[in-house]
Motif scaffolding. Structure first.
Motif, mmCIF file in Angstrom:
data_model
loop_
_atom_site.group_PDB
_atom_site.id
_atom_site.type_symbol
_atom_site.label_atom_id
_atom_site.label_comp_id
_atom_site.label_asym_id
_atom_site.label_seq_id
_atom_site.Cartn_x
_atom_site.Cartn_y
_atom_site.Cartn_z
ATOM 1 N N ARG A 34 1.342 8.083 3.337
ATOM 2 C CA ARG A 34 2.076 9.367 3.287
ATOM 3 C C ARG A 34 3.222 9.399 4.295
ATOM 4 O O ARG A 34 4.270 9.964 4.035
ATOM 5 N N ILE A 35 2.987 8.818 5.466
ATOM 6 C CA ILE A 35 4.014 8.889 6.496
ATOM 7 C C ILE A 35 5.098 7.854 6.261
ATOM 8 O O ILE A 35 6.283 8.139 6.349
ATOM 9 N N LEU A 36 4.677 6.658 5.914
ATOM 10 C CA LEU A 36 5.630 5.545 5.931
ATOM 11 C C LEU A 36 6.248 5.212 4.584
ATOM 12 O O LEU A 36 7.255 4.522 4.522
ATOM 13 N N SER A 37 5.660 5.692 3.503
ATOM 14 C CA SER A 37 6.259 5.302 2.219
ATOM 15 C C SER A 37 6.459 6.466 1.240
ATOM 16 O O SER A 37 6.972 6.264 0.157
ATOM 17 N N TYR A 38 6.036 7.651 1.586
ATOM 18 C CA TYR A 38 6.274 8.796 0.703
ATOM 19 C C TYR A 38 7.629 9.414 1.031
ATOM 20 O O TYR A 38 8.158 9.260 2.132
ATOM 21 N N TYR A 39 8.138 10.171 0.066
ATOM 22 C CA TYR A 39 9.451 10.775 0.288
ATOM 23 C C TYR A 39 9.535 12.036 -0.549
ATOM 24 O O TYR A 39 9.094 12.052 -1.698
ATOM 25 N N ILE A 86 10.741 4.810 -4.312
ATOM 26 C CA ILE A 86 10.500 5.958 -3.431
ATOM 27 C C ILE A 86 10.214 5.457 -2.013
ATOM 28 O O ILE A 86 10.664 6.018 -1.022
ATOM 29 N N GLY A 87 9.473 4.369 -1.958
ATOM 30 C CA GLY A 87 9.202 3.757 -0.654
ATOM 31 C C GLY A 87 10.485 3.367 0.065
ATOM 32 O O GLY A 87 10.570 3.433 1.289
ATOM 33 N N ASN A 124 0.835 -1.194 0.000
ATOM 34 C CA ASN A 124 0.000 0.000 0.000
ATOM 35 C C ASN A 124 0.869 1.244 0.000
ATOM 36 O O ASN A 124 2.099 1.166 0.060
ATOM 37 N N ARG A 142 12.860 -3.421 1.336
ATOM 38 C CA ARG A 142 12.173 -2.594 0.329
ATOM 39 C C ARG A 142 13.020 -2.474 -0.937
ATOM 40 O O ARG A 142 12.489 -2.495 -2.052
ATOM 41 N N ASN A 151 7.472 13.139 8.001
ATOM 42 C CA ASN A 151 8.495 13.132 6.954
ATOM 43 C C ASN A 151 9.544 14.193 7.209
ATOM 44 O O ASN A 151 10.456 14.388 6.414
ATOM 45 N N LEU A 180 5.476 15.898 -1.082
ATOM 46 C CA LEU A 180 5.934 14.509 -1.087
ATOM 47 C C LEU A 180 5.723 13.867 -2.451
ATOM 48 O O LEU A 180 4.891 14.311 -3.238
ATOM 49 N N THR A 181 6.473 12.819 -2.685
ATOM 50 C CA THR A 181 6.294 12.013 -3.882
ATOM 51 C C THR A 181 5.809 10.631 -3.439
ATOM 52 O O THR A 181 6.270 10.097 -2.431
ATOM 53 N N THR A 182 4.899 10.092 -4.213
ATOM 54 C CA THR A 182 4.284 8.808 -3.852
ATOM 55 C C THR A 182 5.285 7.670 -3.797
ATOM 56 O O THR A 182 6.126 7.526 -4.685
ATOM 57 N N GLY A 183 5.153 6.862 -2.785
ATOM 58 C CA GLY A 183 5.919 5.630 -2.702
ATOM 59 C C GLY A 183 5.033 4.519 -2.191
ATOM 60 O O GLY A 183 4.013 4.778 -1.558
ATOM 61 N N PHE A 184 5.414 3.275 -2.477
ATOM 62 C CA PHE A 184 4.667 2.123 -1.983
ATOM 63 C C PHE A 184 5.530 1.306 -1.045
ATOM 64 O O PHE A 184 6.751 1.321 -1.123
ATOM 65 N N SER A 198 12.176 6.404 1.397
ATOM 66 C CA SER A 198 11.404 6.916 2.526
ATOM 67 C C SER A 198 11.917 6.409 3.868
ATOM 68 O O SER A 198 11.677 7.031 4.902
ATOM 69 N N TYR A 220 7.573 3.601 -7.666
ATOM 70 C CA TYR A 220 6.877 3.787 -6.389
ATOM 71 C C TYR A 220 7.573 3.008 -5.283
ATOM 72 O O TYR A 220 7.768 3.488 -4.169
ATOM 73 N N THR A 270 0.766 15.398 6.030
ATOM 74 C CA THR A 270 0.748 14.481 7.159
ATOM 75 C C THR A 270 0.395 15.301 8.391
ATOM 76 O O THR A 270 0.453 16.534 8.358
#
Lengths: 1210, 583
Positions: free
Chosen positions: A837-842, B49-50, A834, B125, B287, A851-855, B53, B46, B282
């Motif tokens: 925003r907090i745990l996988s965006y950067y 980026i994860g 999934n 990851r 972040n 932020l940029t989307t991350g999964f 993060s 994606y 957030t």
């Protein structure tokens, strides 16, 4: 004069047996008196008094018998023939012994119906019969002749047909002589609520021995002295009625079934069952117990009333109690399943008002719960809601409660001067010169004028700024924080219930309103409920009904129940030296002080900010059903039910510049969630009796359940205004946030049950359920849950002989069965990713604000998981002694296998939700014991009853995973972990170092195994548990067990004339509590206030004459190691509490009649009156999560309630 | 008959429900994707980026902000084991970090486990990226593939490196590993780290326009050089560092302080930065720089929390300079710690205290908040009132990760002011220069070393400084007076004229690294790679015990150079993982 006799042939069940005995004795006495009266040649008009004792099997009565009769008699006494018919059919004959004297019958029947058999029996006799329920009433064909002919015949002593062992003393009583001349004749008919005539109803003219009984049609005629005469109609199993004759000559009376007197019927899964025929283990709680409680909560009222259930109440307003039935069967969800009117609920029960409840049954062993299959392992609580009876006049009942509640406990904190003194002691003990931002650096602590600026005595007040320079004075007098925060709350509870019915309709209606303040200011709870239950019957074979309940609740204020942030956790932070307000009347910035500060909040300010925080729930719970009875004994039912819950929470928060992490902008967060569950249940129930001895009840059914929950939340900040009607999301300007989620599940099940008994003596029951659940992967979607149980009513056996006189009832029960637990969340099967925003965006673009989307990997799936299965064996005995003692004892063992466990995975596999695997085993053993004593003298002035419940369980983990050393580690509290469980322990136990007292001498210190550089005079002697010569983390061990050895409730009530007094005790024995408040009270966790003990009872305190009396280690600046989890924090949490005392007064009938009321009761009640405990915390009775069981961190204490109430029945 | 018919109808209904369709029991998760959905160019990016993060240490799993501390990019918890910093806050606060500070962390220490957790999550990851790339097949062009894989392998190496720094041996997990649970830690993994970084060096572009957060070729070169430095492979490091220097893409920014602001990020000195963001949708700015949650000052003058990670006395002393403006290295002269600077321990704010007039390196007051010196634009540090608990954490505050009032609106989360948008510069050009100087010194090329070190010093010598505070008391009625035309303290910073010996040069470069990058999290690990940890820490304990009573009795053992493998993991991977024989 007529002669009456009793015909009892059918094996009678204990309760009735006792009644029969009592009645027979009573009637025999009456007859004796009459005879003597006649010997004295008194003239009296006497109608025959007849006893009719009917053993009414409710189900039998409702559905009838349909078996065939075979009979061959030649010139036999009619009574003998009747007896043999009784044996074959279970029907009971009711007749006048006199009518049958010298009546003989010759007959030869083969496989004929009852009606045919009776027709042929009576064809040649001067008698007729009528079947009423399962009673065959026999009478002379010429009814009128009876009253004309036999009015003055002397009555011989009746000989009860079965119980001729009764010994009668010779009474010697004068009977008064009524004035015949003024007598009037009253005729009429007594019917049951269905309008059927009731034969054998005893009718007495009140205050005399004059009377009669009704005939087979229910008709009667009786002579009364005058129009003021009162006729008393009484009939076994029915509520007696008193009617003033007045000027009527015709009187029709309807008698209502007396539920209590009838054989108790118990609600079981998907149906009802006679209590005596039960083979499983279950407890029932009378609705009066729930209704008469001072707490407006169904679940909390159960405490101390259910053997086998451990119930811990939460003390925040409107909170649900935590109920654990027979220990903890799993490390997962241990909540029992609540089923209201057949509809399973999710979540608690507190949306339902006690006034709506008619019965509560707690199913405990698997033979009772297996019918709920994969959801039954934690026990099932069945609730039925109010319902009237057929042909019952509206019964209107109004209950009003008004009360206050208050807190009664607080911690004993250091006052202003003591705090300084304690700090100086700390400096001294640590070997450094005292220097404190507030208390200065002199030889003695001084109390300056200001906290901000720290330690100042003088400041230019013009420099005040609420944000950057909130000048704050000290409060040398000391602020009484507890006093500031406590509320003498008010509780109000009103409920109205109406029940009743016509000949083919029954209904129950209720409405209630409750409002309860918390013991802390600006907290509270309110609840409004409406319920409407209606059932219609068409021609005895079709019934359509609905149960509909609607409830609204509203919780407001800061109700965090435990943890550092709870109000009782916050109160540990603040010191008397802190004022409430700064010099300009704004909240004092307590978290921004130097040298001493609140770690989290200004408790009063926080309560004030959260006053408008609220959670509102709207719950709809209802079902509609259709029941068909196409043939005798068969009942087909289809029921569709819905649970719909809607929840809205809203938290508007003003700015709090005085707080450490200040809210710079006013903010609003709000969320809506809804849960919709429907279930569709179809059952077919067939009851039949074979050969008069074999009773079989078949049940088969299907159930489909589907549930969907969705939620939506949003928040914003920067609100220009903070007035009430500005708090809408649209008005916020900044930080626009939203969130949403959804999840669903479904189950489909097929189930069946057979109950069999032979002459009510040998009982067998079997259950099988097959469940399919969406929560499990396709590989293991279905599971089977069987149960088998047996019972033996020993008291029915002839070999009991005379023992039956004192051991009136004895039943042995044994059961074995499996139930499941599928409470593991919904999508265990799926491996998913999934975005968050907090745990996988950067912010890969380098933006400071974007932020940029991350999964990320979210869940590791396990398609092979299936339910936990819990196997219970139960051995039970039900005994009635001396007619008054009811004893129930159950010994049980529960093994949970395939326990779902989130097996700890090595961290190298990465982070994601770990799936459940079926790997663990857990065992619980225990017993439930209940004894009740009730004095039975209905007509005495003094009555009393006592009940005791006692529950014991022992919980043990047998296996967690394939890794022997696998342990369940509790979650950290301030970076320390206090609970742990592994193979062989209970779930959970306390874990840490073992403290062996304090070091008293330097020699002791030197000789002791090293613990880094910790060991020193006055510090803890941590035990070298593994005896390897050093103290380290390998020396941590199990230091306490939060599971009680016993929980017990003792309830007593005394009635004297119109007064009643109820007292209840509750005890929990042998449980430990880990009092983590003491980490704050005793140690330098933060720069907080401390408890008195730190100054007066710590090692080296100048107030101690002997350091061996020290209760805690030496006070030091740095005592981090002493704060490690250890046995020091573990206390005996046993307690005995005088839970409530209630004194009531029933307004006498005379006054009631004038007020046109049926009943008026006023009462006063006090709860939580006395507690005996060694526990040093605020309250040993507290509610915690299973994995932090027994950990007290800022728990709300139990309030004391004073309640005044009125019950009015119209 | 009617009854019977109704009964039959009912039974029909009954049977209908039993024939319930299988689909009724099929329910799938909402709002989540299954792994196959990500095997595309977009999906792989994606996942990448994860992976980025997790660089800030704030990730999934238990622990929240405490895991964020253990896994912090700045390594602050681990730096409290060095002579630069204290755990601070209050004694009872975050005690597992206190065990690190006192060299008492056992294999069960929570912080060690948290760091392991966050790092291996990052590795996992990165491997998810690699797997998705593989499965995407021809859906992704070779060019894209190389760039994506290069970043994934850079990150994988980076996380492994941070583990290898901590422990004696660790398992190296790649996407080829069928079951990560079975990978043993039977050898140090330097070669694997180098191999992944080499791939990155060869495949990553020189820049990602518009996306400065991504690892470039230069980041890979620098990272690999540092990895070699840890193995004393100065020759190999030298080549890589030279490539960075000779690219002429990088230079020192004008002001030392510009390495610590939110508005001069991704600048010409930056080689690889961990990006931070606040007010980004957030709620609490998670972040944002994860360190800043706990390590900013805790006092009534600033909206921040919680007073962890305070500078040590020893660090402040290290900023002393001699009359030549050079550090007191203790070779042919006084050593900085021969005599401690006076400080305001135990002195209340309203009492008189005159800050030292000793000659100081001006970088001190960009690194440490201390009494009598303006704390950025937040006012003048008034001593005790600015510190949460002096007895536990000493009189100094951190400064490098604090934002200014002026930049607050942009750099701080507006609802939760402890989170900040200040990036952490993992690799900057000053590192490259100083590491290259180290290589030169080990090759005895002292002249080159001197020039490189002086480059760094020159920038700091000619830099802006705070204004002079005339108050010596900060009582409630005292007016604060700052003269911005005069320097706050007696600053002097000069270039080295010559290195008299290799030994001197070695001390000089090590001191320079300390002064230039103090409280940036490398101190402890640098001491260890130099083999200087035992001497430094043993001396430090003796001196420090004068101030902090709880350091009395602390013992630094040689084994404390590494932390043990977490006991929990040894238990879970029996026969696979082995404990450091020293423990």
């Amino acid at each position: 004069m007529k002669f009456c006799a009793i015909g009892i042939v059918m094996p009678v069940l204990w309760r009735n047996t006792r009644m029969i005995l009592e009645k027979a004795r009573e009637e025999a006495l009456k007859a004796l008196r009459l005879e003597q009266g006649i010997k004295k040649r008194l003239v009296m008009q006497l109608k025959l008094i007849t006893i009719l004792l009917v053993v009414t099997l409710v189900q039998a009565g409702a559905t009838g018998y349909s078996q065939k009769i075979t009979l061959s008699e030649k010139n036999s006494m009619a009574e003998k023939v009747f007896r043999s018919i009784e044996k074959q059919t279970g029907y009971v004959f009711f007749y006048d012994h006199a009518d049958l004297q010298n009546t003989r019958i010759s007959i030869d029947l083969k496989g004929v119906t009852l009606n045919e058999a009776l027709d042929r029996c009576f064809a040649e006799l001067p008698l007729s019969y009528k079947i009423i329920g399962n009673t065959i009433a026999v009478k002379r064909k010429t009814v009128k002749a009876i009253s004309e002919k036999v009015d003055y015949v002397p009555v011989p002593i009746p000989v009860p047909s079965l119980r001729n062992q009764l010994n009668f003393r010779e009474p010697n009583i004068e009977i008064g002589v009524p004035d015949i001349l003024s007598e009037r004749r009253i005729t009429g008919r007594v019917t049951d609520e269905r309008g059927e005539g009731l034969p054998g109803v005893s009718i007495l003219v009140k205050g005399t021995q004059q009377g009669t009984t009704t005939d087979a049609e229910g008709s009667f005629n009786v002579n009364v002295p005058d129009e003021k005469a009162v006729l008393v109609f009484s009939y076994v199993g029915y509520v007696s009625e008193e009617v003033v004759v007045s000027n009527r000559s015709n009187l029709d009376v309807t008698l209502l079934v007396d539920e209590k007197a009838l054989e108790e019927v118990v609600v079981v899964g998907y149906g009802t069952q006679r209590k005596v025929s039960l083979t499983g283990s279950l407890s029932t709680v009378e609705s009066a117990v729930i209704k008469n409680n001072a707490v407006g909560s169904v679940s909390q009222a159960l405490q101390g009333n259910v053997a086998g259930a451990t119930i811990t109440n939460a003390n925040t307003p409107g909170s649900d109690a935590k109920i654990r039935i027979r220990g903890l069967s799993t490390i997962n969800n241990n909540n029992p399943l609540w089923v209201v009117d057949g509809v399973p609920r999710t979540g608690g029960i507190n949306q339902i008002s006690p006034s709506e409840i008619e019965t509560i049954t707690i199913l405990k062993d698997a033979s009772a719960t297996a019918i709920y299959g994969a959801r039954g392992a934690n026990g099932v609580i069945l609730v039925t809601t109010i319902r009237g009876k057929k042909s019952q006049a509206p019964q209107i009942s109004l209950n009003i409660k008004y009360g206050t509640l208050k807190n009664i406990r607080q911690y004993d904190m250091l006052d202003v001067n003591e705090l300084g003194e304690m700090l100086w002691l700390q400096y001294k003990n640590s070997g450094i010169a005292p220097s404190h931002p507030i208390f200065g650096s002199g030889a003695e602590p001084r109390i300056p004028k200001y906290l901000i600026p720290a330690g100042a005595d003088d400041v230019d007040l013009n420099r005040y700024d609420r944000v950057s320079f909130p000048i704050t004075e000290t409060n040398p007098a000391g602020t009484d924080w507890y006093n500031e925060i406590f509320n003498k709350g008010v509780l109000k509870d009103y409920s109205l219930t109406v029940t009743g019915g016509s000949s083919n309709t029954t209904y129950g209606f209720s409405a209630s309103a409750l409002k309860e303040d918390g013991i802390v200011i600006k907290t509270g709870y309110e609840r409004y409920t409406v319920r409407s239950n209606i059932a219609f019957e068409h021609k005895n074979w079709l019934e359509i009904g609905e149960n509909f309940g609607l409830s609204y609740t509203n919780d407001w204020g800061d109700q965090r129940q435990n943890g550092e942030g709870s109000i009782f956790g916050q109160l540990l932070d603040v010191s008397g030296i802190m004022p409430i307000y700064d010099v300009m009347g704004n909240w004092a910035p307590l978290t921004r002080l130097t040298g001493i500060q609140a770690n989290l909040f200004h408790p009063l300010a926080e309560l004030e900010y959260r006053r408008d925080q609220r959670t509102q729930n709207l719950t709809f719970n209802g079902n509609t059903y259709l029941r068909l009875s196409p043939i005798k004994g068969l009942s087909l039912k289809t029921q569709f039910g819905v649970n719909y819950g809607h929840s809205h929470s809203k938290t508007p928060l003003e700015i709090n510049p005085e707080s450490y992490v200040a809210r710079v902008f006013a903010e609003l967060s709000e969320s809506y969630s809804k849960g919709f569950t429907w279930n569709w249940i179809n059952t077919a129930d067939y009851f039949l009796t074979i050969g008069g001895k074999h009773n079989v009840d078949f049940l088969i059914g299907t159930e489909a359940i589907s549930s969907l929950s969705e939620s939506l939340g949003a928040s914003r900040n920067q609100f220009l205004l903070t007035s009430d009607n500005y708090w809408v999301m649209d008005a916020g300007e900044g930080n626009i946030q939203n969130s949403g989620s959804a999840s669903d599940w479904s189950t489909f099940s097929v189930f069946g049950r057979i109950n069999y008994d032979y002459e009510g003596k040998y009982l067998v029951s079997g259950t099988l359920r097959r469940d399919g659940s969406s929560r499990f992967g396709a590989n293991n979607r279905y599971g089977m849950f069987p149960a088998l149980s047996m019972g033996w009513v020993i008291s029915q056996e002839s070999f009991m002989g005379e023992a039956i006189n004192w051991m009136n009832f004895l039943k042995l029960r044994y059961s074995w069965g499996k139930a499941g637990n599928d409470q593991i969340g919904n999508y265990n099967e799926f491996t998913t990713f999934n975005q968050n925003r907090i745990l996988s965006y950067y912010p890969i673009t380098g933006s400071n604000n974007g932020l940029t989307t991350g999964f990320q990997s979210a869940v590791f799936g396990n398609p092979n998981a299936r339910w936990e299965s819990t196997t219970t064996t139960n051995l039970g005995v039900d005994v009635t002694l001396f007619r008054n003692f009811d004893i129930v004892l159950d010994l049980w063992k529960r093994n949970t296998n395939d326990m779902l466990y989130r097996e700890t995975l090595p961290l190298v596999v990465g982070q994601a939700t770990i799936p459940f695997v079926n790997i663990g085993d857990m065992q619980n053993r225990g017993f439930d014991f209940q004894v009740d004593y009730k004095s039975r003298q209905q007509d005495r002035d003094l009555n009393f009853s006592v009940g005791l419940v006692l529950s014991h369980y022992k919980n043990k983990i047998l296996k967690l995973s394939n890794n022997e050393s696998e342990a369940i580690i509790g979650s950290a509290v301030r970076d320390q972990i206090y609970t742990r469980a592994q193979i062989g322990t209970s779930f959970p136990q306390f874990f840490g170092y073992q403290v062996d007292g304090l070091f008293q001498t330097q020699e002791e210190v030197d000789a002791y195994p090293q613990f880094g550089s910790y060991n020193a005079l006055g510090r803890f002697k941590f035990k070298d548990v593994n005896e390897d010569g050093v103290i380290d983390d390998l020396d941590r061990t199990y230091i306490g067990n939060p599971h009680p050895d016993f929980t017990s409730g003792l309830n007593g009530s005394i009635q004297y004339k119109n007064f009643d007094l109820g007292i209840s005790f509750y005890a929990s024995i042998g449980n430990d509590i880990i009092n983590l408040n003491r980490r704050t009270l005793d140690f330098n966790l933060f720069q907080k206030n401390r408890g008195k003990g730190r100054l007066y009872e710590s090692w080296g305190s100048p107030y101690l004459s002997d350091n061996r009396d020290a209760k805690m280690p030496i006070a030091e600046i740095n005592d981090a190691v002493s704060q490690l989890p250890s046995s020091y924090f573990v206390e005996d949490g046993s307690f005995l509490r005088l839970q409530s005392v209630q004194l009531g007064f029933n307004v006498p009938k005379g006054i009631l009649d004038r007020l046109f009321l049926k009943q008026l009761r006023v009462y006063g009640m006090v709860t939580n009156l006395l507690t005996w405990t060694k526990y040093s915390g605020l309250d040993p009775q507290m509610q915690t999560n299973d994995n932090s069981f027994g950990m007290d961190i800022g728990e709300w204490p139990t309030p004391r309630r004073f309640v005044f109430g009125i019950n009015i029945n119209l | 008959m009617k009854k019977i018919k109704a009964g039959i109808a009912f039974l029909y209904l009954f049977l209908c429900t039993t024939a319930c369709h299988e689909d009724f029991l099929k329910k799938g998760p909402w709002g989540a994707v299954t792994p196959g959905d990500l095997n595309t160019l977009t999906g792989v990016n994606y996942l990448l980026i994860g992976t980025y993060s997790l660089l800030d240490g704030w990730g999934t799993g238990i622990g929240g902000q405490n895991a964020g501390s253990a896994g912090s990019i700045r390594n602050w918890v681990w730096d409290t084991a060095s002579d630069d910093a204290y755990k601070a806050s209050t004694p009872g606060d975050l005690t597992p970090a206190g065990e690190v500070e006192r060299y008492e962390a056992l294999p069960t220490n929570q912080m060690i486990e948290f760091k392991w957790m966050v790092s291996y999550d990052g590795i996992s990851r990165a491997n998810d990226v690699m797997k998705a790339l593989e499965l995407a097949g021809t859906g992704i062009s070779d060019g894209d593939r190389r760039v994506l894989e290069g970043q994934a392998r850079f990150l994988r190496a980076f996380f492994h490196f941070r583990m290898q720094q901590m422990h004696y041996q660790i398992p190296y997990i790649t996407e080829k590993v069928e079951d990560p649970k079975l990978v043993s830690n039977d050898h140090p993994v330097w070669d694997e780290i180098e191999s992944d970084l080499q791939f990155a060096v060869e495949n990553l572009p020189e820049s990602f326009p518009g996306e400065p957060g991504r690892a470039t070729k230069w980041a890979a070169l620098t990272a690999k050089a540092y990895v070699h430095m840890f193995q004393q492979e100065y020759g190999q490091a030298k080549v890589l560092l030279d490539e960075v220097i000779n690219s002429n893409r990088f230079a020192l920014v004008d002001s030392f302080y510009h390495n610590y602001t939110s508005y001069t990020e991704n600048n010409i000195e930056s080689i690889f930065e961990i990006q931070s963001s606040v007010n980004d949708g957030t709620v609490q700015g998670q972040n944002g720089n994860a360190d800043s949650w706990l390590t900013l000052p805790f006092n009534r003058f600033m909206p921040t929390c919680c007073g962890f990670y305070q500078p040590s006395h020893d660090l402040v002393d290290a900023f002393k300079v001699d009359a030549n403006g050079l550090p007191l290295l203790g070779i042919n002269g006084a050593r900085y710690d021969d005599e401690s600077l006076p400080n305001d321990m135990g002195i209340n704010s309203e009492d008189n205290y005159v800050p030292t007039d000793h000659l100081l390196d001006p970088r001190l007051d960009w690194t440490v908040g201390r009494r009598g010196i303006p704390y950025l634009d937040w006012g003048v540090h008034s001593g005790k009132e600015w510190v949460r608990d002096q007895e536990n954490g000493g009189p100094y505050n951190t400064k490098k990760q604090m934002y200014t009032q002026a930049e607050r609106a942009q750099a701080a989360e507006n609802t939760y002011a402890r989170a900040s948008a200040i990036n952490y510069r993992v690799y900057r050009y000053a590192h490259v220069l100083l590491w290259r100087a180290e290589c030169a010194i080990e090759e005895n090329d002292l002249e080159l070393a001197k020039n490189l070190i002086n480059q760094v010093r020159r920038r700091a010598a000619d830099d802006m400084v705070m204004g002079k505070v005339s108050n010596t008391r900060f009582g409630a009625t005292d007016q604060i007076m700052v003269d911005w035309s005069k320097p706050a303290a007696n600053y002097l910073l000069k270039e080295y004229q010559a290195f008299p010996s290799q030994e001197y040069a070695r001390e000089a470069v090590r001191m320079e690294l300390r002064l230039e990058t103090a409280l940036e999290g490398n101190r402890f690990f640098d001491l260890v790679r130099w083999g200087a940890d035992y001497d430094a820490m043993t001396k430090f304990i003796v001196k420090d015990s004068k101030y902090r009573i709880f350091m009395r009795g602390a013992v630094y053992d040689r084994k404390n150079a590494k932390w043990p493998i977490p006991q929990s993991q040894l238990d879970l991977q029996k026969g696979v993982l082995i404990q450091d024989p020293q423990f």
